[in-house]
Scaffold this motif. Structure first.
Motif, short mmCIF file in Angstrom:
data_model
loop_
_atom_site.label_atom_id
_atom_site.label_comp_id
_atom_site.label_asym_id
_atom_site.label_seq_id
_atom_site.Cartn_x
_atom_site.Cartn_y
_atom_site.Cartn_z
N LEU A 296 0.73 -1.12 -0.04
CA LEU A 296 -0.01 0.02 -0.15
C LEU A 296 0.84 1.24 0.03
CD1 LEU A 296 -2.86 0.99 0.18
CD2 LEU A 296 -2.69 1.11 2.70
N GLN A 297 2.00 1.24 0.63
CA GLN A 297 2.70 2.40 0.77
C GLN A 297 3.55 2.82 -0.56
OE1 GLN A 297 3.53 -0.48 2.22
NE2 GLN A 297 5.57 -1.01 1.75
N ASN A 298 3.31 1.79 -1.45
CA ASN A 298 4.06 1.99 -2.93
C ASN A 298 2.89 2.61 -3.98
OD1 ASN A 298 6.41 1.29 -1.88
ND2 ASN A 298 6.48 -0.83 -2.55
N VAL A 299 1.58 2.45 -3.55
CA VAL A 299 0.61 2.38 -4.52
C VAL A 299 -0.24 3.82 -3.96
CG1 VAL A 299 -1.40 1.50 -5.86
CG2 VAL A 299 0.84 0.10 -5.21
N THR A 300 -0.26 4.72 -4.86
CA THR A 300 -1.03 5.94 -4.67
C THR A 300 -2.06 6.08 -5.22
OG1 THR A 300 1.02 7.29 -3.97
CG2 THR A 300 -1.13 8.48 -4.49
N ILE A 301 -3.31 6.01 -4.89
CA ILE A 301 -4.74 5.96 -5.47
C ILE A 301 -5.18 7.25 -5.37
CG2 ILE A 301 -6.92 4.65 -5.49
CD1 ILE A 301 -5.27 2.62 -3.70
N VAL A 302 -5.65 7.73 -6.56
CA VAL A 302 -6.25 9.10 -6.80
C VAL A 302 -7.69 8.99 -7.28
CG1 VAL A 302 -6.10 11.45 -7.79
CG2 VAL A 302 -4.05 10.14 -7.07
N VAL A 303 -8.79 9.33 -6.57
CA VAL A 303 -10.17 9.31 -6.98
C VAL A 303 -10.59 10.54 -7.33
CG1 VAL A 303 -12.46 8.30 -6.20
CG2 VAL A 303 -10.28 7.33 -5.38
N PHE A 304 -11.13 10.93 -8.33
CA PHE A 304 -11.70 12.21 -8.82
C PHE A 304 -12.75 12.24 -9.76
CE2 PHE A 304 -8.87 11.05 -12.02
CZ PHE A 304 -9.46 11.61 -13.17
N SER A 305 -13.46 13.24 -9.82
CA SER A 305 -14.61 13.51 -11.09
C SER A 305 -14.34 15.04 -11.68
CB SER A 305 -15.94 13.11 -10.37
OG SER A 305 -17.15 13.20 -11.25
N GLU A 306 -14.94 14.91 -12.76
CA GLU A 306 -14.65 16.17 -13.67
C GLU A 306 -15.08 17.27 -12.97
OE1 GLU A 306 -18.26 14.34 -15.86
OE2 GLU A 306 -16.48 13.65 -14.71
N PHE A 307 -16.40 17.18 -12.44
CA PHE A 307 -16.86 18.38 -11.46
C PHE A 307 -17.82 17.89 -10.52
CE2 PHE A 307 -19.04 18.61 -15.73
CZ PHE A 307 -20.38 18.08 -15.40
N GLY A 308 -18.37 18.68 -9.63
CA GLY A 308 -19.28 18.31 -8.65
C GLY A 308 -20.64 18.76 -9.03
N ARG A 309 -21.51 18.86 -8.29
CA ARG A 309 -22.86 19.50 -8.49
C ARG A 309 -23.18 20.44 -8.03
NH1 ARG A 309 -23.83 15.38 -12.35
NH2 ARG A 309 -25.95 15.93 -12.32
N ARG A 310 -24.42 21.02 -8.34
CA ARG A 310 -24.59 22.34 -7.90
C ARG A 310 -25.46 22.11 -6.24
NH1 ARG A 310 -25.44 26.31 -11.06
NH2 ARG A 310 -26.89 27.40 -10.19
N VAL A 311 -25.17 23.19 -5.47
CA VAL A 311 -25.30 23.04 -4.30
C VAL A 311 -26.93 22.84 -3.85
CG1 VAL A 311 -25.39 24.27 -1.99
CG2 VAL A 311 -23.42 24.73 -3.61
N LYS A 312 -27.83 23.60 -4.39
CA LYS A 312 -29.34 23.38 -4.36
C LYS A 312 -29.60 22.17 -5.10
CE LYS A 312 -33.76 25.88 -4.27
NZ LYS A 312 -34.18 25.25 -2.99
N ASP A 313 -30.54 21.31 -4.64
CA ASP A 313 -31.16 20.06 -5.22
C ASP A 313 -32.12 20.44 -6.44
OD1 ASP A 313 -33.84 19.86 -4.15
OD2 ASP A 313 -33.00 18.85 -2.41
N ASN A 314 -32.74 19.95 -7.42
CA ASN A 314 -33.47 20.36 -8.43
C ASN A 314 -34.83 19.70 -8.10
OD1 ASN A 314 -33.22 17.47 -9.08
ND2 ASN A 314 -31.90 18.15 -11.08
N GLY A 315 -35.06 19.08 -6.87
CA GLY A 315 -36.16 18.32 -6.46
C GLY A 315 -36.05 16.65 -6.51
N SER A 316 -35.07 16.11 -7.35
CA SER A 316 -34.83 14.59 -7.31
C SER A 316 -33.51 14.40 -7.36
CB SER A 316 -35.61 14.17 -8.40
OG SER A 316 -35.48 14.64 -9.53
N GLY A 317 -32.70 15.49 -7.98
CA GLY A 317 -31.26 15.20 -8.04
C GLY A 317 -30.58 16.29 -8.08
N THR A 318 -29.47 16.56 -8.83
CA THR A 318 -28.70 17.88 -8.94
C THR A 318 -27.94 17.94 -10.15
OG1 THR A 318 -26.81 16.38 -8.21
CG2 THR A 318 -27.91 17.87 -6.40
N ASP A 319 -27.98 19.17 -10.45
CA ASP A 319 -27.49 19.81 -11.87
C ASP A 319 -25.79 19.68 -11.97
OD1 ASP A 319 -29.98 19.34 -12.78
OD2 ASP A 319 -30.28 21.40 -12.32
N HIS A 320 -25.35 19.93 -12.88
CA HIS A 320 -23.76 20.12 -13.04
C HIS A 320 -23.37 21.31 -12.32
CE1 HIS A 320 -24.01 18.09 -17.41
NE2 HIS A 320 -24.28 17.42 -16.37
N GLY A 321 -21.99 21.07 -11.58
CA GLY A 321 -21.69 22.14 -10.40
C GLY A 321 -20.15 22.23 -11.02
#
Length: 388
Positions: A296-321
């Protein structure tokens, strides 16, 4: 035909044997790339992961005010620390963080954010500004400078399509869906020389990578066994393959894979729970496997996404943030939560303002784990302190 098309044609595999013209088979052997013991594993969450429902500001009343339909109840949140905690599906993330093996980097993004999936992924994969367009990936540039001529398995992309992040001037990476079926027939034909056609020479070089990559991958798999149970999901299988290649001493410096399904405009509560459960369970197996192998000390794992979501929900989910957290696991990370908790009052047109540029994380990973100056590949950001 341009280089990207050549690479896509000859260097991408979806399992099974690849049939190539005879003149593309006859090339000499090349040694593995060996630069220290460290390697990087990138897990890209495609679709724009909702960071606020992944690492949750449960102690901020505005979180519940702005997300009446999708907010997670306080008593379900796990791994609570300093007003933040993980989605209940990420129980193993919380355990890794408690063990000091997982760091959270909060409010990660970039200036002038773009809400297009394709374009934002391209920005992350090339490490360019949002108004610039790069033809090669940041990891491809890194491998170009680190490899002698070209090294077939310096980068491994577990997917059915090529990844721009690994594209360089030389074919230093291979895309393969199922390593166990990635076998290229040997051909004894010899004496092939380079031509006066640079594009033909390039595709021959790719073919050499294909042949050598197949051989080296099979050698690594033969030296390693799966000793830990992984979930039978696409991500679980990919991380199991990566673990076997690492344990089999393939000596690749970069592994890359992805998980789809994070574009949660509708039915987010159920879809996000399903996706994060798959992510958690796959990474839990990978983490246990590497720990057990003392790697584990030799392997660095990076978890990411291209963007988050908007702060306020849209009623059933979230839009691009915009901004969202990144997670760094293993590699002797310090296990900290870096950056301020999300500011839900000072928004940019309804979106979180990024505080940490993703390229500063890249710079830190390259410097601290690979002993490489990110400035050599055009990343001007200072490395993020406190990560390792």
């Amino acid at each position: 035909m341009n280089r990207r098309n050549f690479l896509s044609l000859t260097g991408t595999f979806t399992g099974g044997s690849l049939l190539l013209p005879n003149f593309l088979h006859a090339f000499g052997t090349q040694p593995n790339l060996v630069i220290g013991e460290q390697c990087l594993v990138f897990i890209q969450l495609n679709g724009g992961n909702d960071g606020l429902n992944t690492f949750i500001p449960y102690d901020n009343p505005l979180y519940y005010d702005l997300r009446p339909k999708i907010a997670l109840a306080k008593d379900t949140i796990v791994g609570k620390t300093n007003g933040m905690g993980f989605h209940p599906a990420l129980k193993d993330f919380a355990a890794m963080q408690q063990n000091g093996d997982l760091s959270v980097v909060q409010n990660v993004g970039y200036p002038q954010p773009v809400r297009s999936h394709f374009r934002s992924q391209e920005i992350w994969q090339t490490a360019t500004d949002s108004n610039q367009y790069g033809t090669n990936g940041w990891l491809g540039k890194y491998l170009d400078l680190q490899c002698n001529d070209h090294e077939p398995t310096a980068g491994i992309n577990l997917d059915s399509i090529d990844n721009l992040a690994l594209k360089g001037e030389e074919p230093n990476s291979i895309t393969v869906k199922d390593p166990s079926r990635f076998k290229i027939s040997k051909n004894k034909e010899q004496g092939i020389t380079l031509s006066e056609n640079p594009q033909l020479d390039f595709v021959r070089k790719v073919a050499n990578s294909v042949k050598e990559g197949s051989t080296e991958i099979q050698k690594a798999l033969a030296k390693s066994t799966a000793e830990v149970s992984y979930p039978k999901t696409n991500l679980g299988k990919n991380l199991q393959w990566i673990a076997q290649l690492v344990k089999g001493n393939l000596n690749s410096k970069v592994y890359y894979t992805s998980q789809n399904g994070y574009d949660t405009h509708d039915n987010q509560v159920n879809l996000h729970n399903r996706n994060l459960t798959e992510l958690n369970d796959a990474l839990a197996g990978f983490y246990k496997d590497l720990k057990q192998a003392k790697l584990l000390q030799n392997v660095t794992i990076v978890v990411f996404s291209e963007f988050g979501r908007r702060v306020k929900d849209n009623g059933s989910g979230t839009d691009h943030g915009t901004a969202a957290p990144m997670f760094i696991i293993g590699g002797s990370t310090k296990g900290k939560v870096l950056g301020n908790n999300p500011n839900l009052t000072n928004l940019d047109n309804g979106d979180l303002k990024h505080e940490i540029d993703f390229r500063s994380v890249y710079a830190s990973v390259l410097k601290e784990k690979m002993a490489f100056d990110a400035g050599k590949i055009g990343i001007k950001n200072e490395g993020l302190r406190g990560l390792f």
